[in-house]
Motif scaffolding. Structure first.
Motif, PDB file in Angstrom:
ATOM      1  N   ILE A   1       5.107  -1.627  -0.217  1.00  0.00           N
ATOM      2  CA  ILE A   1       6.552  -1.673  -0.440  1.00  0.00           C
ATOM      3  C   ILE A   1       7.015  -0.264  -0.818  1.00  0.00           C
ATOM      4  N   PHE A   2       7.932   0.270  -0.009  1.00  0.00           N
ATOM      5  CA  PHE A   2       8.479   1.599  -0.239  1.00  0.00           C
ATOM      6  C   PHE A   2       9.960   1.494  -0.569  1.00  0.00           C
ATOM      7  N   LEU A   3      10.435   2.414  -1.399  1.00  0.00           N
ATOM      8  CA  LEU A   3      11.855   2.519  -1.708  1.00  0.00           C
ATOM      9  C   LEU A   3      12.415   3.733  -0.983  1.00  0.00           C
ATOM     10  N   LEU A   4      13.490   3.517  -0.243  1.00  0.00           N
ATOM     11  CA  LEU A   4      14.194   4.606   0.420  1.00  0.00           C
ATOM     12  C   LEU A   4      15.484   4.846  -0.347  1.00  0.00           C
ATOM     13  N   GLU A   5      15.603   6.023  -0.929  1.00  0.00           N
ATOM     14  CA  GLU A   5      16.772   6.361  -1.746  1.00  0.00           C
ATOM     15  C   GLU A   5      17.780   7.104  -0.890  1.00  0.00           C
ATOM     16  N   GLU A   6      18.827   6.394  -0.504  1.00  0.00           N
ATOM     17  CA  GLU A   6      19.896   6.950   0.314  1.00  0.00           C
ATOM     18  C   GLU A   6      21.098   7.240  -0.572  1.00  0.00           C
TER      19      GLU A   6
ATOM     20  N   ASN B   1      20.137  12.838   3.845  1.00  0.00           N
ATOM     21  CA  ASN B   1      18.863  13.054   3.174  1.00  0.00           C
ATOM     22  C   ASN B   1      18.397  11.739   2.555  1.00  0.00           C
ATOM     23  N   VAL B   2      17.144  11.368   2.800  1.00  0.00           N
ATOM     24  CA  VAL B   2      16.600  10.108   2.300  1.00  0.00           C
ATOM     25  C   VAL B   2      15.297  10.398   1.567  1.00  0.00           C
ATOM     26  N   GLY B   3      15.231  10.004   0.296  1.00  0.00           N
ATOM     27  CA  GLY B   3      14.001  10.137  -0.476  1.00  0.00           C
ATOM     28  C   GLY B   3      13.160   8.885  -0.321  1.00  0.00           C
ATOM     29  N   MET B   4      11.842   9.034  -0.459  1.00  0.00           N
ATOM     30  CA  MET B   4      10.964   7.885  -0.274  1.00  0.00           C
ATOM     31  C   MET B   4       9.892   7.887  -1.358  1.00  0.00           C
ATOM     32  N   MET B   5       9.602   6.689  -1.888  1.00  0.00           N
ATOM     33  CA  MET B   5       8.494   6.570  -2.829  1.00  0.00           C
ATOM     34  C   MET B   5       7.883   5.179  -2.754  1.00  0.00           C
ATOM     35  N   LEU B   6       6.618   5.112  -3.118  1.00  0.00           N
ATOM     36  CA  LEU B   6       5.878   3.852  -3.096  1.00  0.00           C
ATOM     37  C   LEU B   6       6.242   3.032  -4.327  1.00  0.00           C
ATOM     38  N   LYS B   7       6.635   1.787  -4.095  1.00  0.00           N
ATOM     39  CA  LYS B   7       6.965   0.898  -5.214  1.00  0.00           C
ATOM     40  C   LYS B   7       5.744   0.095  -5.639  1.00  0.00           C
ATOM     41  N   GLY B   8       4.992  -0.404  -4.634  1.00  0.00           N
ATOM     42  CA  GLY B   8       3.831  -1.192  -4.982  1.00  0.00           C
ATOM     43  C   GLY B   8       3.116  -1.742  -3.762  1.00  0.00           C
ATOM     44  N   VAL B   9       2.045  -2.482  -4.027  1.00  0.00           N
ATOM     45  CA  VAL B   9       1.243  -3.085  -2.959  1.00  0.00           C
ATOM     46  C   VAL B   9       1.081  -4.560  -3.274  1.00  0.00           C
ATOM     47  N   ARG B  10       1.273  -5.387  -2.238  1.00  0.00           N
ATOM     48  CA  ARG B  10       1.059  -6.823  -2.379  1.00  0.00           C
ATOM     49  C   ARG B  10      -0.072  -7.202  -1.438  1.00  0.00           C
ATOM     50  N   TYR B  11      -1.067  -7.882  -1.964  1.00  0.00           N
ATOM     51  CA  TYR B  11      -2.214  -8.285  -1.156  1.00  0.00           C
ATOM     52  C   TYR B  11      -1.932  -9.621  -0.498  1.00  0.00           C
TER      53      TYR B  11
ATOM     54  N   LYS C   1       2.180   6.575   7.125  1.00  0.00           N
ATOM     55  CA  LYS C   1       2.620   7.107   8.422  1.00  0.00           C
ATOM     56  C   LYS C   1       3.762   6.279   8.999  1.00  0.00           C
ATOM     57  N   LYS C   2       3.663   4.951   8.897  1.00  0.00           N
ATOM     58  CA  LYS C   2       4.731   4.079   9.403  1.00  0.00           C
ATOM     59  C   LYS C   2       6.017   4.278   8.604  1.00  0.00           C
ATOM     60  N   ALA C   3       5.900   4.399   7.283  1.00  0.00           N
ATOM     61  CA  ALA C   3       7.075   4.593   6.430  1.00  0.00           C
ATOM     62  C   ALA C   3       7.721   5.948   6.708  1.00  0.00           C
ATOM     63  N   LYS C   4       6.904   6.967   6.918  1.00  0.00           N
ATOM     64  CA  LYS C   4       7.433   8.291   7.228  1.00  0.00           C
ATOM     65  C   LYS C   4       8.180   8.295   8.556  1.00  0.00           C
ATOM     66  N   GLU C   5       7.652   7.584   9.542  1.00  0.00           N
ATOM     67  CA  GLU C   5       8.316   7.482  10.844  1.00  0.00           C
ATOM     68  C   GLU C   5       9.647   6.749  10.708  1.00  0.00           C
TER      69      GLU C   5
END
Length: 57
Positions: free
Chosen positions: A5-10, A45-55, A29-33
């Protein structure tokens, strides 16, 4: 598989995207694309950061 789960800060707000991947590099790589496409389309401009991982199963 894991769901990353990634957060895109617009400028208008924060958007959460979920990416299914087997590893962190594949998910990143997928999130960056995805982010690159937004930046090219909207010219913002869009910032991106990892929020977490769900299994998942």
């Amino acid at each position: 598989m894991k769901e990353y789960i990634f957060l895109l800060e617009e400028p208008v707000g924060t958007r959460e995207i979920k990416i299914l991947a087997s590893g962190m590099m594949e998910a990143f790589k997928k999130a960056k694309e995805f982010r690159k496409n937004i930046v090219q389309d909207a010219k913002i401009n869009v910032g991106m950061m990892l929020k977490g991982v769900r299994y998942t199963d």
